[in-house]
Write an enzyme that holds these catalytic residues in place. Structure first.
Site, PDB file in Angstrom:
ATOM      1  N   LYS A 226       9.414  -1.191   3.404  1.00 55.07           N
ATOM      2  CA  LYS A 226       9.704  -0.600   2.092  1.00 55.07           C
ATOM      3  C   LYS A 226      11.195  -0.581   1.787  1.00 55.07           C
ATOM      4  O   LYS A 226      12.046  -0.724   2.656  1.00 55.07           O
ATOM      5  CB  LYS A 226       9.059   0.783   1.986  1.00 55.07           C
ATOM      6  CG  LYS A 226       7.542   0.663   1.867  1.00 55.07           C
ATOM      7  CD  LYS A 226       6.859   1.917   1.423  1.00 55.07           C
ATOM      8  CE  LYS A 226       5.381   1.627   1.144  1.00 55.07           C
ATOM      9  NZ  LYS A 226       4.633   2.859   0.828  1.00 55.07           N
ATOM     10  N   ARG A 261       0.052   2.470   8.142  1.00 51.01           N
ATOM     11  CA  ARG A 261      -0.342   1.311   7.331  1.00 51.01           C
ATOM     12  C   ARG A 261       0.798   0.298   7.393  1.00 51.01           C
ATOM     13  O   ARG A 261       1.911   0.591   6.943  1.00 51.01           O
ATOM     14  CB  ARG A 261      -0.613   1.755   5.889  1.00 51.01           C
ATOM     15  CG  ARG A 261      -1.122   0.653   4.971  1.00 51.01           C
ATOM     16  CD  ARG A 261      -1.420   1.227   3.581  1.00 51.01           C
ATOM     17  NE  ARG A 261      -1.958   0.207   2.691  1.00 51.01           N
ATOM     18  CZ  ARG A 261      -1.224  -0.606   1.924  1.00 51.01           C
ATOM     19  NH1 ARG A 261       0.113  -0.525   1.966  1.00 51.01           N
ATOM     20  NH2 ARG A 261      -1.794  -1.512   1.155  1.00 51.01           N
TER      21      ARG A 261
END
Length: 298
Positions: A226, A261
């Site tokens: 991210k 995840r």
């Protein structure tokens, strides 16, 4: 609150281990996801990727047909289903498949195709029929925190105190799910790292993640590749953010996350194996020390 924090969490699905964190592999059947858009748009490529992830140790495969990166445009449910259903059918034969969708019709179609978990970035708020579908299926559901939509969330990062506000807003989504008939033990909560949060707010959420255990549910954390990792790690290329992803993921697990995840399954599985081995060795040492009569000091 103490009871909710201390309560033992039941296995998410039969056959999934409850004694260690689970690894969820991300399969984006999309042309525009932030780090792998277009790589697995063809069903054959997505299926091969899922099989490789499972062979590398993924406990769950998370299949999505709509990008929810910041600024992404919505995808019609029929397009989303056309992308993911062949992939879900193939991969569900080999183990648990989660479907990353906000749309009730896609949830229903995916469950019929063999999916066993629903992962909704809107926390069942986007589609008024979504909670009914999940409750009727009696399947696990992941409720993520997000404000607005992928197109608007960048402008919705004003919080009084980010962890407490996220906890409060997740509690609202949890209560709505429970009121619709979803069982608490089937709910997993996700703080939504990167969704309507600044890089600094993402760090604070990870640092204070244990506060979210007061909601009494398992926690899933998605930090893989991210942008906040690129921001603090000085790496603009999402595919080169593995070291930062592992560091942030292990921090989340140390704070009690039950599921990670991730895009990089093999590396995450290895990192978690070492983390788990060290934790077991520490606990064994502490247990042995508890049986030793150590003289008081001071």
């Amino acid at each position: 609150m103490l009871e909710a924090i201390a309560a033992e969490r039941a296995p998410l699905l039969p056959g999934l281990p409850a004694e260690r964190p689970l690894v969820m592999g991300v399969i984006n059947v999309t042309p525009d996801s932030f780090s792998d858009g277009g790589l697995f748009l063809a069903a054959e490529a997505a299926i091969a990727e899922g099989e490789a992830m499972r062979a590398a140790g993924a406990d769950i495969l998370d299949v999505g047909g709509e990008s929810t990166r910041p600024g992404a445009e919505p995808v019609p449910p029929e397009v989303e289903q056309r992308r993911i259903l062949p992939v879900v059918r193939a991969l569900a034969r080999g183990g648990p498949v989660s479907v990353d969708t906000r749309n009730a019709s896609t949830m229903a179609a995916a469950l019929e195709a063999g999916a066993s978990i629903i992962n909704d970035v809107s926390g069942l708020a986007h589609d008024p029929e979504a909670a009914r579908v999940v409750a009727a299926a009696r399947c696990p559901v992941i409720l993520m925190h997000m404000r607005g939509t992928p197109a608007t969330m960048r402008g919705l990062t004003t919080y009084r105190e980010v962890v407490l506000d996220v906890a409060e807003e997740l509690a609202d989504r949890l209560e709505a799910a429970l009121a619709a008939g979803v069982a608490r033990e089937r709910v997993v909560l996700d703080p939504g790292i990167g969704f309507a949060k600044t890089p600094a707010q993402n760090l604070v959420l990870l640092a204070r993640l244990p506060l979210l255990h007061s909601l009494g549910c398992r926690l899933l954390v998605g930090v893989s590749r991210k942008s906040f990792i690129g921001h603090y790690g000085a790496e603009p290329d999402p595919t080169r953010r593995l070291p930062g992803s592992l560091a942030a993921g292990l921090a989340a697990v140390a704070a009690g996350a039950s599921i990670l995840r991730v895009h990089d399954v093999r590396e995450t599985v290895q990192a978690l194996a070492i983390w788990h081995a060290i934790a077991c060795a520490r606990d064994h040492t502490v247990a042995r020390m508890d049986r030793v009569n150590v003289p008081a000091v001071g």
